[in-house]
Scaffold this motif. Sequence first.
Motif, mmCIF file in Angstrom:
data_model
loop_
_atom_site.group_PDB
_atom_site.id
_atom_site.type_symbol
_atom_site.label_atom_id
_atom_site.label_comp_id
_atom_site.label_asym_id
_atom_site.label_seq_id
_atom_site.Cartn_x
_atom_site.Cartn_y
_atom_site.Cartn_z
ATOM 1 N N ILE A 163 68.262 40.396 50.399
ATOM 2 C CA ILE A 163 69.308 39.383 50.547
ATOM 3 C C ILE A 163 68.755 38.172 51.267
ATOM 4 N N ASN A 164 69.005 36.991 50.693
ATOM 5 C CA ASN A 164 68.615 35.732 51.318
ATOM 6 C C ASN A 164 69.754 34.730 51.179
ATOM 7 N N GLY A 165 70.084 34.060 52.273
ATOM 8 C CA GLY A 165 71.146 33.058 52.215
ATOM 9 C C GLY A 165 71.630 32.671 53.594
ATOM 10 N N ARG A 166 72.430 31.634 53.628
ATOM 11 C CA ARG A 166 73.040 31.152 54.877
ATOM 12 C C ARG A 166 74.549 31.167 54.704
ATOM 13 N N LYS A 167 75.210 31.831 55.623
ATOM 14 C CA LYS A 167 76.666 31.939 55.597
ATOM 15 C C LYS A 167 77.246 31.333 56.868
ATOM 16 N N TRP A 168 78.496 30.875 56.768
ATOM 17 C CA TRP A 168 79.174 30.488 57.992
ATOM 18 C C TRP A 168 80.641 30.887 57.918
ATOM 19 N N TRP A 169 81.334 30.724 59.051
ATOM 20 C CA TRP A 169 82.713 31.196 59.199
ATOM 21 C C TRP A 169 82.817 32.689 58.915
ATOM 22 N N SER A 170 81.815 33.426 59.357
ATOM 23 C CA SER A 170 81.859 34.888 59.306
ATOM 24 C C SER A 170 82.615 35.360 60.542
ATOM 25 N N SER A 171 83.931 35.376 60.415
ATOM 26 C CA SER A 171 84.795 35.680 61.559
ATOM 27 C C SER A 171 84.589 37.111 62.023
ATOM 28 N N GLY A 172 84.502 37.270 63.333
ATOM 29 C CA GLY A 172 84.327 38.581 63.940
ATOM 30 C C GLY A 172 82.893 38.967 64.204
ATOM 31 N N ALA A 173 81.952 38.194 63.664
ATOM 32 C CA ALA A 173 80.540 38.556 63.811
ATOM 33 C C ALA A 173 80.038 38.403 65.238
ATOM 34 N N GLY A 174 80.777 37.673 66.078
ATOM 35 C CA GLY A 174 80.346 37.513 67.462
ATOM 36 C C GLY A 174 80.629 38.713 68.330
ATOM 37 N N THR A 206 70.356 45.000 60.893
ATOM 38 C CA THR A 206 69.301 44.993 59.893
ATOM 39 C C THR A 206 68.319 43.852 60.165
ATOM 40 N N PRO A 207 67.007 44.125 60.144
ATOM 41 C CA PRO A 207 66.022 43.053 60.341
ATOM 42 C C PRO A 207 66.223 41.914 59.338
ATOM 43 N N GLY A 208 66.122 40.690 59.831
ATOM 44 C CA GLY A 208 66.290 39.514 58.996
ATOM 45 C C GLY A 208 67.675 38.896 59.093
ATOM 46 N N LEU A 209 68.649 39.635 59.639
ATOM 47 C CA LEU A 209 69.988 39.091 59.866
ATOM 48 C C LEU A 209 69.997 38.418 61.237
ATOM 49 N N LYS A 210 70.342 37.145 61.265
ATOM 50 C CA LYS A 210 70.318 36.395 62.528
ATOM 51 C C LYS A 210 71.580 35.558 62.679
ATOM 52 N N ILE A 211 72.264 35.739 63.803
ATOM 53 C CA ILE A 211 73.400 34.881 64.128
ATOM 54 C C ILE A 211 72.853 33.589 64.718
ATOM 55 N N GLU A 212 73.066 32.493 64.010
ATOM 56 C CA GLU A 212 72.493 31.206 64.414
ATOM 57 C C GLU A 212 73.325 30.511 65.493
ATOM 58 N N ARG A 213 74.646 30.561 65.346
ATOM 59 C CA ARG A 213 75.507 29.864 66.306
ATOM 60 C C ARG A 213 76.955 30.295 66.088
ATOM 61 N N HIS A 214 77.795 30.030 67.089
ATOM 62 C CA HIS A 214 79.227 30.253 66.904
ATOM 63 C C HIS A 214 79.868 28.911 66.578
#
Length: 411
Positions: A163-174, A206-214
């Motif tokens: 899986i490769n991509g950039r997502k945002w507004w992933s509510s609850g991920a914090g 999972t390796p490669g998953l990174k929370i960039e910012r809230h």
Amino acid sequence: MNFSYSEKVNRLQQELTQFMEDYIYPNEHLYEDYVNSQGNRWETIPTIMEELKEKAKEKGLWNLFLPESEYGAGLTNLEYAPLCEIMGRSHIAPEIFNCAAPDTGNMEVLVRYGTEEQKEKWLKPLLAGDIRSCFSMTEPEVASSDATNIEASIVRDGDEYVINGRKWWSSGAGDPRCKISIVMGKTNPEAPKHEQQSMILVPMDTPGLKIERHLPVFGYDHAPHGHMEITYTNVRVPVSNILWGEGKGFAIAQGRLGPGRIHHCMRLIGSAERAVDEMCRRVQQRQAFGKKLSQQGVIQEWIAQSRIEIEQARLLTLKAAYMMDTVGNKEAKQEIAMIKAVAPQMALNVLDRAIQAFGGAGVSDDTPLAFMWAQARTLRIADGPDEVHRAQIAKLELKKYSEGVLVHGRS
């Protein structure tokens, strides 16, 4: 259509209302104070919430959603509507009853489309409230109101998907309790338009998953829940993590968003009801220019218009819920679209009047009104912007004529 409440629903309404009075409202500020007093708002679990969850479980006020499922409370959408409305009166209530987004939508996906292995590993802990989840669909680089635009890639490599991509507004991920993400991406760009997308389960560690910012909402960070921007870089998960199968992502999204949309509308009615309560109490207590605010004609107009708009929205919500129960989500899509366009604007109208009645206090955090306004305004965009829903309503209405269903108002 019979919208009268059964004995079971009346009982649950009374029990929920009492629980709100006894435990929810008195603890709203305590919850905020607790979160704000912690050094790291994104790592701390508010213990008060866990205590209240246990009380909700003890009283049988847990997992009230999930119609037609062995896992829920056995309530239909129509039966759940007035209960969800009560929860919508407080921003902390849905989580306490394990009826909060995005967990509810993710649990519905797992119930409908998950394998037995997936249910055992992720659904059961979610139903128990032991973990939380997020939903990674929206992307910053494309107009995500059209789900076919989603560009994140999900490529099979042997017994794994990459899986490769950039997502945002992933509510609850914090939330540190968030352990699983449902990710939407493309598995086959060459397939028919609505069969290119798939959904897959990705554990948050999972390796490669990174929370960039809230991402704050009108300045509110909603910690420790939050809305996160996440990058997925060569993230590998087993083939068994795919939901339903390749090419089913768009269909799952439509199935997931129908209940999610109407749940938001139910909660918005609750927010509007609380705003009217707060406004009526306020204007009875305050005086200006020699008389109570409640005696001012313009204030009376605000109260009357608010009551009218709430009742209209509630009836449309109940109709949509009734149709979901009787003819299915697909056949009810026009009603779902209508209430999703109506309810957020209704809530904003009512909340704006309440804020105006409170004056300076209305825009502060001394009342819940500003926070609720910010949430309601967001819901004119979340789960599809108003314009998309209105376009769908118009197309469905015109379709009746193009197919010869209606001629001069007659079938």
